[in-house]
Design a protein around this motif. Structure first.
Motif, PDB file in Angstrom:
ATOM      1  N   THR A  52      -5.552  -0.915  -9.487  1.00 45.35           N
ATOM      2  CA  THR A  52      -6.744  -0.444  -8.761  1.00 45.35           C
ATOM      3  C   THR A  52      -6.383   0.689  -7.824  1.00 45.35           C
ATOM      4  OG1 THR A  52      -7.769  -2.633  -8.864  1.00 45.35           O
ATOM      5  CG2 THR A  52      -8.579  -1.124  -7.183  1.00 45.35           C
ATOM      6  N   GLN A  53      -5.253   0.548  -7.125  1.00 48.33           N
ATOM      7  CA  GLN A  53      -4.792   1.591  -6.203  1.00 48.33           C
ATOM      8  C   GLN A  53      -4.565   2.904  -6.934  1.00 48.33           C
ATOM      9  OE1 GLN A  53      -1.268   0.618  -3.780  1.00 48.33           O
ATOM     10  NE2 GLN A  53      -0.508   2.691  -4.193  1.00 48.33           N
ATOM     11  N   ASN A 105       0.812  -1.216   0.000  1.00 49.11           N
ATOM     12  CA  ASN A 105       0.000   0.000   0.000  1.00 49.11           C
ATOM     13  C   ASN A 105       0.842   1.262   0.000  1.00 49.11           C
ATOM     14  OD1 ASN A 105      -2.390  -1.446  -0.009  1.00 49.11           O
ATOM     15  ND2 ASN A 105      -2.521  -1.539   2.209  1.00 49.11           N
ATOM     16  N   SER A 138     -11.142  -0.639 -14.716  1.00 47.90           N
ATOM     17  CA  SER A 138     -10.897   0.706 -14.183  1.00 47.90           C
ATOM     18  C   SER A 138     -11.306   1.779 -15.182  1.00 47.90           C
ATOM     19  CB  SER A 138      -9.410   0.861 -13.820  1.00 47.90           C
ATOM     20  OG  SER A 138      -9.028  -0.052 -12.813  1.00 47.90           O
ATOM     21  N   ASP A 170      -7.870   4.500  -7.767  1.00 39.94           N
ATOM     22  CA  ASP A 170      -8.490   4.965  -6.515  1.00 39.94           C
ATOM     23  C   ASP A 170      -7.834   6.254  -6.036  1.00 39.94           C
ATOM     24  OD1 ASP A 170     -10.235   2.837  -6.511  1.00 39.94           O
ATOM     25  OD2 ASP A 170      -9.143   1.675  -5.006  1.00 39.94           O
ATOM     26  N   ASP A 171      -6.503   6.321  -6.145  1.00 42.46           N
ATOM     27  CA  ASP A 171      -5.783   7.533  -5.733  1.00 42.46           C
ATOM     28  C   ASP A 171      -6.217   8.736  -6.563  1.00 42.46           C
ATOM     29  OD1 ASP A 171      -4.421   6.067  -3.865  1.00 42.46           O
ATOM     30  OD2 ASP A 171      -2.517   6.010  -4.964  1.00 42.46           O
ATOM     31  N   THR A 209      -3.795  -5.251  -8.070  1.00 41.94           N
ATOM     32  CA  THR A 209      -4.015  -4.417  -6.882  1.00 41.94           C
ATOM     33  C   THR A 209      -3.434  -3.027  -7.067  1.00 41.94           C
ATOM     34  OG1 THR A 209      -4.006  -6.348  -5.436  1.00 41.94           O
ATOM     35  CG2 THR A 209      -3.558  -4.218  -4.404  1.00 41.94           C
ATOM     36  N   LEU A 210      -2.240  -2.951  -7.665  1.00 37.47           N
ATOM     37  CA  LEU A 210      -1.588  -1.653  -7.854  1.00 37.47           C
ATOM     38  C   LEU A 210      -2.316  -0.791  -8.884  1.00 37.47           C
ATOM     39  CD1 LEU A 210       2.174  -2.692  -7.731  1.00 37.47           C
ATOM     40  CD2 LEU A 210       0.906  -1.403  -6.001  1.00 37.47           C
TER      41      LEU A 210
END
Length: 298
Positions: free
Chosen positions: A126-127, A2, A176, A130-131, A123-124
């Motif tokens: 998506t991160q 994270n 995304s 999201d950011d 995951t990255l």
């Protein structure tokens, strides 16, 4: 995981640095105007309803169809043709022309591919999205995301050598991009790639804009040399010789912008410095020593 920064940089727009960058890009104004007209339908989606009521006294059925456009552009072309530089400058000009005071330019880093652990790339990705969503908040903020070397994230899932993690990454990228539509054009993605044919068909299908970047023509290289070398007093005939020397032949392609500005110029300078003034002969010598970059195969 994270704590990993998946962005190469974040820049508040508009910025004078990217204004200056646009000035160095040949044909930028014409390209920008062409792309701006197409982007308006996505970036100003809500204004279309007002436009329809103003000019047609009703909401046209076509408005709803246009709302299904994906906020994605694909810039493709050979290495060194200015895709990323144009993407940055276009995002900056859009923010300036629209008088957006809280726009942010994000450039995705290759770190988003992760270290190979199962599920990490998805995951990255998506991160990252999201950011960006958190950064623009619920107000009027806008974001532009540039994905350089986009075929490393969006490569075709049908390729025989496509790894499971790569397929998951492509699936996550597509999802995304799909999710971005709910933001009404406040987030826009520009994916740059050297190999359009390597992209997954579903990624290409979602692009509202597909823009080709070619190696500079004789006319464009003439303008480039005239602009860049004008203060050296090089004659028009010598400029023409440089144009011919960097043109395509039976055995090699034409020189790219990057070939000329990041390879040819420094090499010519190194031949002159520190003992002699820079002269056209140094450029000819550099051309003979270097040669253009090879064409990137699809």
């Amino acid at each position: 995981m994270n704590n990993v920064s998946v962005f190469e940089e974040k820049v508040n727009l508009p910025t004078l640095q990217l204004d200056a960058q646009a000035q160095k890009l040949l044909g930028f104004d014409a390209r920008y105007l062409r792309i701006q007209k197409r982007l308006q339908l996505i970036l100003h989606a809500k204004e279309l309803e007002r436009w329809s009521m103003t000019h047609h006294k009703k909401q046209l059925a076509i408005i709803e169809l246009l709302s299904d456009q994906y906020p994605l552009a694909i810039f493709y072309g050979d290495v060194g043709t200015g895709k990323t530089a144009n993407a940055e400058a276009i995002a900056n000009r859009l923010a300036r022309d629209a008088k957006i005071q809280d726009a942010i330019l994000f450039k995705l880093s290759n770190k988003v591919r992760g270290t190979g652990r199962v599920g990490e790339m998805g995951t990255l990705i998506t991160q990252a999205f999201d950011d960006i969503t958190r950064a623009i908040g619920p107000g009027k903020g806008r974001a532009f995301l540039i994905i350089d070397e986009g075929d490393s994230l969006g490569a075709s899932r049908s390729q025989d050598h496509s790894h499971h993690e790569d397929k998951v990454g492509v699936n996550t990228l597509i999802q995304s991009i799909d999710n971005m539509r709910k933001h009404g054009g406040r987030i826009f993605v520009i994916l740059c790639t050297n190999r359009l044919g390597a992209l997954d068909a579903a990624v290409i299908r979602r692009a509202s804009i597909v823009e080709n970047f070619e190696r500079p023509s004789d006319v464009e290289r003439h303008e480039l040399f005239t602009r860049d070398l004008g203060d050296l007093g090089i004659s028009a005939s010598e400029i023409e010789k440089l144009v011919k020397a960097t043109a395509a032949t039976d055995t090699q392609p034409a020189w790219t912008y990057s070939d000329i500005r990041t390879r040819l110029y420094p090499t010519a300078m190194s031949l002159a410095f520190p003992d002699s003034p820079l002269a056209v002969k140094h450029f000819y010598q550099a051309v003979a020593e270097l040669g253009p970059s090879p064409v990137m195969e699809g």
